[in-house]
Design an enzyme around this catalytic site. Sequence first.
Site, short mmCIF file in Angstrom:
data_model
loop_
_atom_site.label_atom_id
_atom_site.label_comp_id
_atom_site.label_asym_id
_atom_site.label_seq_id
_atom_site.Cartn_x
_atom_site.Cartn_y
_atom_site.Cartn_z
N ALA A 25 0.81 -1.17 -0.12
CA ALA A 25 -0.22 -0.01 -0.10
C ALA A 25 0.71 1.19 -0.02
O ALA A 25 0.32 2.41 -0.01
CB ALA A 25 -1.15 0.07 1.01
N LYS A 73 -7.11 6.19 -10.60
CA LYS A 73 -6.42 7.28 -11.27
C LYS A 73 -5.55 6.28 -12.10
O LYS A 73 -4.80 6.83 -13.30
CB LYS A 73 -5.86 8.15 -10.23
CG LYS A 73 -6.59 9.26 -9.68
CD LYS A 73 -5.88 9.92 -8.90
CE LYS A 73 -6.67 10.95 -8.12
NZ LYS A 73 -7.85 10.46 -7.31
N VAL A 114 -10.66 6.87 -0.15
CA VAL A 114 -10.94 5.95 1.03
C VAL A 114 -11.34 7.11 1.74
O VAL A 114 -10.89 8.03 2.09
CB VAL A 114 -9.89 5.17 1.61
CG1 VAL A 114 -10.12 4.53 2.78
CG2 VAL A 114 -9.34 4.15 0.38
N ARG A 118 -5.74 9.66 4.91
CA ARG A 118 -4.81 10.87 4.76
C ARG A 118 -5.00 11.65 3.52
O ARG A 118 -4.82 11.11 2.44
CB ARG A 118 -3.53 10.58 5.14
CG ARG A 118 -2.69 11.48 5.41
CD ARG A 118 -1.13 11.44 6.13
NE ARG A 118 -0.56 10.08 5.13
CZ ARG A 118 0.71 9.71 5.46
NH1 ARG A 118 1.15 9.88 6.71
NH2 ARG A 118 1.29 8.71 4.91
N ARG A 198 -7.14 21.56 -10.08
CA ARG A 198 -5.70 21.70 -9.90
C ARG A 198 -4.92 20.70 -10.89
O ARG A 198 -5.65 19.93 -11.72
CB ARG A 198 -5.37 20.73 -8.54
CG ARG A 198 -6.03 21.69 -7.39
CD ARG A 198 -5.91 21.01 -5.84
NE ARG A 198 -6.32 19.57 -5.96
CZ ARG A 198 -6.33 18.84 -4.88
NH1 ARG A 198 -5.55 19.40 -3.87
NH2 ARG A 198 -6.95 17.67 -4.78
#
Length: 223
Positions: A25, A73, A114, A118, A198
Amino acid sequence: FFIGDVRDYKRLVHALRDVDIVVHAAALKHVPATEYNPSECINTNVLGAQNIIDASLSGDSSVKKVIAISTDKAVNPINIYGASKLAADKLFISSNNFKGKKNIKFSIVRYGNVFESRGSVIPYFIELKKIGKKSFPITDLKMTRFFIPIEDGIKHVVNSIYNCQGGEIFIPKMPSLKVTDLARAIDANIKFNVIGIRPGEKLHETLISKDNQDKIVEYKNYY
């Protein structure tokens, strides 16, 4: 726990000794940061992935299954993060072709954002509400994203460990949400400050490429 870095092959060899299952991960995943630091992104996401593969295939390794975490992505990528994860996906899948007689399987789980991970927009919006902001910054009013709760993400990884035969990409079924609806779920009266898309961002992500539709097998909770 064992401190190390996926860029450090020798450390990975130590880390994987007497290990049966690897869930990979580690990644640099924030799109704007990777757009401005592409070489760092490649070193972690691509070369780091190859290090995981090589350490898992090394003579000392007892690894039987490797599950790599991918991202929406990686499908038709337009940014370096997505391109690096697509390259990593290809590396893991192709590893099944040169494992030789070693009893090891490489598979992938691909999902979207998720909840509350973070860098997720949700903790950011919640923090803005706490400090009394009357508007949230929104890149585009039409923007959508796939979301999955942490618990469901973990369940799909565990499911893939049990069911993988080597070479699959497991894709959980998950909702696509408008970011504006997500913001209003946090604050029903919030106003929006449109700041523009962005670098490297899409309006809408994709979980399965149109070119791969003939290779898809559908199950109850995943593809």
